[in-house]
Structures are given as C-alpha cells and as structure tokens.
Design an enzyme around this catalytic site. Structure first.
Site, short mmCIF file in Angstrom:
data_model
loop_
_atom_site.label_atom_id
_atom_site.label_comp_id
_atom_site.label_asym_id
_atom_site.label_seq_id
_atom_site.Cartn_x
_atom_site.Cartn_y
_atom_site.Cartn_z
N LYS A 1 2.84 2.63 -2.59
CA LYS A 1 3.69 1.44 -2.38
C LYS A 1 4.72 1.35 -3.50
CE LYS A 1 2.73 -3.55 -1.63
NZ LYS A 1 1.62 -4.55 -1.56
N SER B 1 -3.17 -7.95 1.57
CA SER B 1 -2.09 -6.97 1.79
C SER B 1 -2.50 -5.52 1.95
CB SER B 1 -1.08 -7.06 0.65
OG SER B 1 -0.22 -8.13 0.91
N SER C 1 1.40 -7.14 2.86
CA SER C 1 2.65 -6.61 2.39
C SER C 1 2.67 -5.09 2.24
CB SER C 1 2.99 -7.23 1.03
OG SER C 1 2.04 -6.83 0.07
N1 GLN Z 1 0.30 -12.30 2.99
C1 GLN Z 1 -0.13 -12.83 1.73
C2 GLN Z 1 1.06 -13.39 0.99
O1 GLN Z 1 2.09 -13.40 1.54
C3 GLN Z 1 -0.81 -11.77 0.94
C4 GLN Z 1 0.12 -10.84 0.28
C5 GLN Z 1 -0.57 -9.85 -0.60
O2 GLN Z 1 -1.78 -9.66 -0.49
N2 GLN Z 1 0.20 -9.26 -1.48
O3 GLN Z 1 0.98 -13.82 -0.10
#
Ligand code: GLN
Length: 484
Positions: free
Chosen positions: A78, A177, A153
């Site tokens: 990532k 994420s 994400s």
């Molecule tokens: N979808 C969650 C957020 O928007 C989790 C994101 C993540 O785990 N980085 O914060």
C-alpha cells in the site's frame, strides 16, 4: 500454471526446484500488471527497474542454495508505507512528490526476507474510507465486477491480489481497512493485534488503532507473510517484545473442541441475505469439523462506530497537522506564513480528509473535549471489556466482515454516514486492539465474494490462522478466481 495464478508456496517450490527464476516470475507479474491495470487501477506507482534488480539479486541467493520462503516472491505494498527513494503518496495530493528518505520496518523485513517489490498500491487518501474512492489517484475497481468498489482503504492491496497482479500485498487496518477489502475481493486479510507489527515508517492515520497486515490468496501465505513482518522494533515503542510464533507450524492443528463464539449483536436484521446464508453455512462447516458453537454477547457494539469516528478523527487531526507546506509535501504559492499553511492544506487535502480533520479538531476543542473525546475513550474501555468477558468463554469469535457484499462505485459517496456504517463489524476489533482476519466464505447471487471474520484474543493470531486454515481445507471458496 501461470506465475500470476500461483500462491507464495507454489512459486516458492518452483523457484527452489529451479523450474523458473525470480527474474522470469517478476517479468511475468509486470506483464500481468500492464495487461489488467487499465481495468482495475490497483497501483499508484509501478517499480519495474527496482523489481527486476531485486529479482536478479534473489536469483543469486537461490543459486547459492539459500531459498527462503519469500526469496524472489513478487509482492506489492500500500502507498502508505514509506519506501526509501520511491515516491510515497498515501493516496493524497499533498504528498504527490514525496520521496521518503527511509523505509517502513514492515517493508524492510519483507525485503530482507527476499521479497521483490512490484510497486505501491492505491488506497483511500490517508487510509480514510471504505471504498478506495477518496484516493487522489483515481478509483480502483473490484476485479470480480468492475462496476463495484474493491473496499477500502487498502482497496488496491486487495484488488491486486484478486486480479493476480501480486502474489501477496501489505495493507493497514485502522477500522477494517485490511479485512473489508479482503472480504469484498475474495482474499485472505489479517489485522494483527495492536503491537504485533511495527508501525515505524507507516504514515499515521489514528495511531492508537493503526496496524499493518498481509492480504494473500490463502491462509498459509497469510501465516508466512505475518511471520515475516511481526516482531518487536526498537523504533516503534508500541510494538511488543512477545516472541513471534512459527505461524505456519501450527496451521494444521484443526478445530476439534475449539470454542467459537457468535456475538449475537453481529447477527442482526438488515444483514444482506447472501451474507447471512454464507455465515450459516460457515457455522455448519465448523460444527462438522468438531468445533463447539456458543452464543456470546458484545453489548456495547452499537456504540462502536460513533466511538471510532471520534477517536480516529481526533488522532487524525493531530497526525495530519504536520502537513503544513513547510517540511515536506505540497507547498502553495502564498503571501505569508499563515496564508501558506492555509492554502497548502486547502489545495493538498481532499474532501473526506478535510471532513475528518474538522470532526477531530471539534472533538478535541476545549468546550467539547470532555463531552466527546473523553467520553469516547470511556466507551472504548467498555468495548474492550466486552471482548475480555466474551473471550472468557470462547477461543475465537465468528462474524460477518461487512453487512453487504461490495457496493457499486458512487453508491455511497454522497452519504458519508452510510459509508461509515459499513464498518460496523470490523471497527470493534481495532478499538479492543485484538487480532482478526477475513477469509473467503462464499459468493452473492451476483457473483461477488463474501468474507467471514474470525476474531482472536490479543496475540491469538495462531488460533485464528489455525481456524481459518481448517475452514479453507473444508471449502473451495479461496480457489475461485475473478475472471479478469
Ligand atoms: N473505513 C474506516 C475509515 O474510514 C477504516 C479505515 C481504515 O481502517 N484505515 O476510517
């Protein structure tokens, strides 16, 4: 068999038996990336020269008779992981031209195990999102249905595995994420216990929640990747000294007598019927394999999303204060210092990131600190206590990963609250700090993957991997491939 269809352990035996070289395998992966990338969009940066050089070095190691499991294996990570000399954007315009002077420990550990970096993967901006739509570098599409989101994400990390553009990837998980995109793309994704993997060199979103973990094609590969990145790092004071077990050695122990808890708050009305069906089938499979199924309760589940969005945004507002146009990242043309701060941030951050900074700054502001931030911390403790009580009676918990399969691109962008609610089943494990993984458990009527979540006790990664492996041996979901 095509190299890109292989698991890590399959390519490893081919490399070891000298059926092909890492340079050949890496070239095949680079070709695969080029051919499917226009349909998927998993990558922000592809690094062919570095990849081929690393593969050539791996081939030398193999020739010298030192072929470890990850030697010469092409992976991608990532774009939140700092990579020395390779652009790292975190999905944001503000870091468009940022070339880090050092690398993240987790990536260094993979590299030192012999893995070959193919490139940096697309993600929601600063890891804020559940659909990969907040990236400043275009959307990533779900390889199973390119009109759908891959999840977020770490959407690029999951899509790259599902589209077979990398054998395995690294993502980060602050509120789901790794697990949610793994579920939506039909791969295995594991969020380790907070403290299990170093966060050094990982661009911070919410420091008390962020964890690094692998996304892979099967559980054995997941165990291998986790073993490579886990462990204490003197550069991250939140990483713990607890010894790293050999996760692969215990995979085949089975689930006979294992106590699996079903938190009743996670099996609610409103769960998509296909998800519901997949969960019921998974529970039956475990029963058949000799596990004991027990209902448990996590009574504060309803408060998890609100608690998370106060704590995560508060920490984000503080972490993102460093992007001021002074030291690194985008600097706007401006009249004076204050004007430069304001303009640099206004131009560099996208809408979702701005929304979170405002929410977090509000929650931390003096009049509201006690009412919001402090209260959220107290509720976090209640949620942690829920887990401790439930784990007094069971070894692991089984839940859905997400209430629905992948949704359509654009479906939730105009309604942030709907987007936030899709994290309801993944967020509690982050608040509690414990480990959890997603693994393929079925498909919707429209052919979209559905993931199953196994939540473990703190540092109970061995047990969830073991339970995941048993499920995988008894089912064939993980062998299906997106027809991209
Ligand atoms: N979808 C969650 C957020 O928007 C989790 C994101 C993540 O785990 N980085 O914060």
């Amino acid at each position: 068999m095509n190299v890109f269809d292989m698991t890590i352990h399959e390519l490893h035996s081919a490399l070891k038996q000298k059926q092909l070289s890492s340079v050949e395998a890496t070239s095949a992966m680079l070709e695969r990336i080029e051919s499917v990338e226009p349909q998927v969009g998993s990558f922000i940066t592809v690094t062919p020269e570095q990849a081929l050089a690393a593969a050539a070095a791996a081939d030398k190691t193999i020739a010298a008779g030192e072929c470890q499991l990850l030697t010469g294996i092409p992976v991608a990570i990532k774009d939140i992981f700092l990579t020395e000399g390779i652009r790292t954007t975190c999905g944001s315009r503000i870091l468009e031209n940022f070339i880090p002077p050092y690398s993240a420990t987790s990536w260094e550990k993979l590299r030192d195990s012999g893995a070959v970096l193919l490139g940096k993967l697309n993600q929601d901006e600063f890891a804020m999102g559940s659909s990969n739509e907040s990236s400043a570098y275009g959307i990533t599409r779900n390889p199973w249905d390119t009109s759908c989101i891959p999840g977020g994400s770490s959407g690029g990390s999951a899509a790259a595995v599902a589209a077979r553009q990398a054998l395995a990837t690294l993502g980060t998980d602050t509120g789901g994420s790794i697990r949610q995109p793994a579920s939506h793309c039909g791969c295995v994704g594991l969020k380790p216990t907070y403290g299990r993997v170093s966060r050094y060199g990982v661009i911070a979103y919410a420091s008390s929640l962020d964890q690094v973990g692998p996304l892979t094609r099967d559980v054995a590969d997941c165990a291998a990747m986790l073993g490579a990145i886990a462990g204490h790092d003197p550069k991250d004071s939140t990483s713990v000294e607890t010894a790293v077990p050999d996760y692969r050695a215990t995979l085949a122990r089975g689930v006979k007598g294992l106590k699996i808890g079903l938190p009743k708050e996670y099996f609610i009305d409103g769960l998509d019927p296909d998800v519901q069906k997949a969960m019921e089938a998974a529970i039956d499979t475990y029963r058949r394999l000799g596990a004991e199924i027990i209902e448990v309760s996590l009574p504060h589940t309803d408060y998890a999303v609100a608690t998370y969005y106060l704590i995560a945004t508060a920490e984000a507002s503080s972490n993102l204060a460093r992007y001021d146009g002074v030291r690194f990242g985008h600097r706007a043309e401006a009249g004076g210092l204050l004007d430069m701060y304001t303009k640099s941030r206004s131009e560099g951050f996208g809408a979702e990131v701005k929304r979170r900074i405002m929410l977090g700054t509000y929650a931390l502001s003096s009049g509201y600190y006690d009412a919001y931030y402090v209260k959220a911390q107290k509720v976090r403790t209640l949620i942690m206590n829920d887990f401790t009580s439930a784990f007094a009676n069971v070894d692991v918990m089984l839940t859905p990963v997400a209430p629905t399969p992948a949704f359509k691109i654009g479906e939730k962008t105009s309604d942030p609250l709907q987007m936030y609610l899709s994290d309801i089943f993944t967020i509690p494990a982050n608040l509690a700090g414990t480990c959890a993984m997603s693994l393929p458990a079925g498909f919707s009527a429209t052919g979209l993957p559905i993931g199953l979540q196994l939540i473990g006790t703190p540092f109970g990664e061995e047990t969830i991997l073991q339970a995941g492996y048993a499920f995988e041996q008894a089912t064939e979901w993980h062998t299906r491939k997106a027809t991209i």
